[in-house]
Design a protein around this motif. Structure first.
Motif, PDB file in Angstrom:
ATOM      1  N   PRO A  99      20.109   1.892  -7.549  1.00  0.00           N
ATOM      2  CA  PRO A  99      20.155   2.622  -8.813  1.00  0.00           C
ATOM      3  C   PRO A  99      21.278   2.189  -9.742  1.00  0.00           C
ATOM      4  N   VAL A 100      22.390   1.718  -9.201  1.00  0.00           N
ATOM      5  CA  VAL A 100      23.481   1.237 -10.056  1.00  0.00           C
ATOM      6  C   VAL A 100      23.046  -0.014 -10.808  1.00  0.00           C
ATOM      7  N   ALA A 101      22.295  -0.883 -10.146  1.00  0.00           N
ATOM      8  CA  ALA A 101      21.772  -2.069 -10.821  1.00  0.00           C
ATOM      9  C   ALA A 101      20.790  -1.680 -11.917  1.00  0.00           C
ATOM     10  N   ALA A 102      19.981  -0.639 -11.668  1.00  0.00           N
ATOM     11  CA  ALA A 102      19.057  -0.163 -12.703  1.00  0.00           C
ATOM     12  C   ALA A 102      19.831   0.366 -13.909  1.00  0.00           C
ATOM     13  N   LYS A 103      20.915   1.079 -13.636  1.00  0.00           N
ATOM     14  CA  LYS A 103      21.770   1.563 -14.732  1.00  0.00           C
ATOM     15  C   LYS A 103      22.305   0.387 -15.540  1.00  0.00           C
ATOM     16  N   GLN A 104      22.739  -0.658 -14.855  1.00  0.00           N
ATOM     17  CA  GLN A 104      23.248  -1.836 -15.557  1.00  0.00           C
ATOM     18  C   GLN A 104      22.127  -2.512 -16.350  1.00  0.00           C
ATOM     19  N   GLY A 105      20.905  -2.450 -15.808  1.00  0.00           N
ATOM     20  CA  GLY A 105      19.767  -2.980 -16.539  1.00  0.00           C
ATOM     21  C   GLY A 105      19.512  -2.210 -17.822  1.00  0.00           C
ATOM     22  N   ASN A 140       0.246   6.422   1.561  1.00  0.00           N
ATOM     23  CA  ASN A 140      -0.353   5.169   1.126  1.00  0.00           C
ATOM     24  C   ASN A 140       0.481   4.021   1.703  1.00  0.00           C
ATOM     25  N   ALA A 141      -0.090   3.298   2.663  1.00  0.00           N
ATOM     26  CA  ALA A 141       0.689   2.320   3.424  1.00  0.00           C
ATOM     27  C   ALA A 141       1.298   1.238   2.537  1.00  0.00           C
ATOM     28  N   GLU A 142       0.532   0.740   1.577  1.00  0.00           N
ATOM     29  CA  GLU A 142       1.043  -0.344   0.736  1.00  0.00           C
ATOM     30  C   GLU A 142       2.184   0.124  -0.152  1.00  0.00           C
ATOM     31  N   PHE A 143       1.991   1.265  -0.830  1.00  0.00           N
ATOM     32  CA  PHE A 143       3.044   1.758  -1.712  1.00  0.00           C
ATOM     33  C   PHE A 143       4.254   2.249  -0.913  1.00  0.00           C
ATOM     34  N   LYS A 144       4.027   2.736   0.285  1.00  0.00           N
ATOM     35  CA  LYS A 144       5.131   3.177   1.138  1.00  0.00           C
ATOM     36  C   LYS A 144       6.077   2.023   1.435  1.00  0.00           C
ATOM     37  N   GLU A 145       5.505   0.845   1.709  1.00  0.00           N
ATOM     38  CA  GLU A 145       6.322  -0.341   1.957  1.00  0.00           C
ATOM     39  C   GLU A 145       6.858  -0.926   0.655  1.00  0.00           C
ATOM     40  N   MET A 146       6.053  -0.861  -0.408  1.00  0.00           N
ATOM     41  CA  MET A 146       6.441  -1.442  -1.682  1.00  0.00           C
ATOM     42  C   MET A 146       7.687  -0.780  -2.247  1.00  0.00           C
ATOM     43  N   PHE A 147       7.821   0.535  -1.988  1.00  0.00           N
ATOM     44  CA  PHE A 147       8.966   1.288  -2.503  1.00  0.00           C
ATOM     45  C   PHE A 147       9.804   1.867  -1.361  1.00  0.00           C
ATOM     46  N   ALA A 148       9.912   1.138  -0.280  1.00  0.00           N
ATOM     47  CA  ALA A 148      10.682   1.605   0.878  1.00  0.00           C
ATOM     48  C   ALA A 148      12.119   1.926   0.466  1.00  0.00           C
ATOM     49  N   GLY A 149      12.537   3.152   0.756  1.00  0.00           N
ATOM     50  CA  GLY A 149      13.881   3.596   0.381  1.00  0.00           C
ATOM     51  C   GLY A 149      13.981   4.113  -1.035  1.00  0.00           C
ATOM     52  N   GLY A 150      12.913   3.944  -1.821  1.00  0.00           N
ATOM     53  CA  GLY A 150      12.945   4.357  -3.220  1.00  0.00           C
ATOM     54  C   GLY A 150      12.983   5.850  -3.427  1.00  0.00           C
ATOM     55  N   ASP A 151      12.469   6.615  -2.463  1.00  0.00           N
ATOM     56  CA  ASP A 151      12.474   8.069  -2.619  1.00  0.00           C
ATOM     57  C   ASP A 151      13.896   8.608  -2.672  1.00  0.00           C
ATOM     58  N   ASP A 152      14.797   7.992  -1.935  1.00  0.00           N
ATOM     59  CA  ASP A 152      16.206   8.410  -1.980  1.00  0.00           C
ATOM     60  C   ASP A 152      16.936   7.775  -3.159  1.00  0.00           C
ATOM     61  N   ALA A 153      16.779   6.470  -3.318  1.00  0.00           N
ATOM     62  CA  ALA A 153      17.516   5.749  -4.366  1.00  0.00           C
ATOM     63  C   ALA A 153      17.154   6.258  -5.757  1.00  0.00           C
ATOM     64  N   SER A 154      15.874   6.553  -5.997  1.00  0.00           N
ATOM     65  CA  SER A 154      15.446   6.935  -7.342  1.00  0.00           C
ATOM     66  C   SER A 154      15.960   8.302  -7.764  1.00  0.00           C
ATOM     67  N   THR A 155      16.341   9.154  -6.813  1.00  0.00           N
ATOM     68  CA  THR A 155      16.904  10.458  -7.177  1.00  0.00           C
ATOM     69  C   THR A 155      18.275  10.301  -7.830  1.00  0.00           C
ATOM     70  N   ARG A 156      18.895   9.141  -7.668  1.00  0.00           N
ATOM     71  CA  ARG A 156      20.217   8.898  -8.251  1.00  0.00           C
ATOM     72  C   ARG A 156      20.145   8.344  -9.671  1.00  0.00           C
ATOM     73  N   LEU A 157      18.934   8.010 -10.136  1.00  0.00           N
ATOM     74  CA  LEU A 157      18.811   7.433 -11.465  1.00  0.00           C
ATOM     75  C   LEU A 157      19.202   8.429 -12.561  1.00  0.00           C
ATOM     76  N   ALA A 158      18.729   9.659 -12.463  1.00  0.00           N
ATOM     77  CA  ALA A 158      18.961  10.626 -13.542  1.00  0.00           C
ATOM     78  C   ALA A 158      20.447  10.844 -13.820  1.00  0.00           C
ATOM     79  N   PRO A 159      21.282  11.144 -12.817  1.00  0.00           N
ATOM     80  CA  PRO A 159      22.714  11.338 -13.134  1.00  0.00           C
ATOM     81  C   PRO A 159      23.386  10.070 -13.638  1.00  0.00           C
ATOM     82  N   LEU A 160      22.994   8.917 -13.125  1.00  0.00           N
ATOM     83  CA  LEU A 160      23.576   7.662 -13.604  1.00  0.00           C
ATOM     84  C   LEU A 160      23.176   7.379 -15.046  1.00  0.00           C
ATOM     85  N   TYR A 161      21.905   7.597 -15.366  1.00  0.00           N
ATOM     86  CA  TYR A 161      21.426   7.390 -16.727  1.00  0.00           C
ATOM     87  C   TYR A 161      22.066   8.389 -17.687  1.00  0.00           C
TER      88      TYR A 161
END
Length: 211
Positions: A99-105, A140-161
């Motif tokens: 999420p910090v890299a996304a903020k920098q993006g 969904n097996a494909e999306f589960k792997e595609m966004f592995a760890g994203g459920d935790d990391a993405s919750t940090r986007l809002a306060p960083l943004y």
């Protein structure tokens, strides 16, 4: 006539996890247009898989939001307000998943908007940063792997943004406060939730445009 550019990914494009694309009237930029009325022109520029500022060579289209943005700005100028909702695809492990890299993006996108050489000496548009709804768990097996760890990391986007918006003098809205991703794939929105974003953004857009 005021012009609002909505710059985003599949959530702006209107990806339907049940298959295909949501009808035009259900996509959040269309809802925003309907609420704001005829005095505002809302442009939807959503691309599936678009990142904030990082390469992803798994599709035929360029997904790097920073590289595409100058062309988009020129295409739709003059623009009064740009609404940027990106970062969900940054959560893919092969992008960076940080999420910090996304903020920098997002910071890179802000710099592009403000430093762009607009024609006719038009001023740079105001910027409204929108954090996307958090990635949720899915079977969904494909999306589960595609966004592995994203459920935790993405919750940090809002306060960083939110902090970035405050530091840089941009508007901010947390789309996760009014919408949640569907368990069908854990990433995208059903029709009701994408409409919710358009409805919720309208009052803030009115204030920023002094309507």
């Amino acid at each position: 006539m005021k012009t609002v550019l909505c710059y985003g990914d599949s959530l702006t494009w209107g990806y339907n996890a049940e298959g295909g694309r949501h009808p035009l009237d259900d996509r959040w930029p269309s809802v925003l247009q309907a609420v704001l009325g005829a005095g505002v022109y809302v442009v939807a520029d959503g691309l599936n898989g678009r990142t904030t500022a990082f390469d992803d060579h798994l599709a035929g289209a360029d997904r790097n939001g920073a590289r595409l943005l100058p062309t988009v700005l020129m295409t739709h100028a003059p623009i009064d307000l740009i609404v940027i909702m990106l970062g969900a695809n940054d959560m893919k492990p092969w992008i960076h998943g940080n999420p910090v890299a996304a903020k920098q993006g997002i910071q890179r996108l802000i710099n592009i908007v403000r430093g762009h050489d607009y024609p006719f000496d038009w001023p740079a548009p105001q910027i409204l940063i929108v954090s996307p709804p958090a990635v949720s768990r899915t079977e969904n097996a494909e999306f589960k792997e595609m966004f592995a760890g994203g459920d935790d990391a993405s919750t940090r986007l809002a306060p960083l943004y939110a902090d970035l918006a405050d530091e840089s003098g941009c508007g901010f809205f947390d789309a996760g406060s009014v919408a949640e991703t569907t368990p069908l794939d854990g990433v995208h929105l059903d029709a009701e939730n994408t409409r919710n974003i358009g409805q919720a953004l309208a009052p803030l857009v009115r204030v920023m445009l002094e309507l």
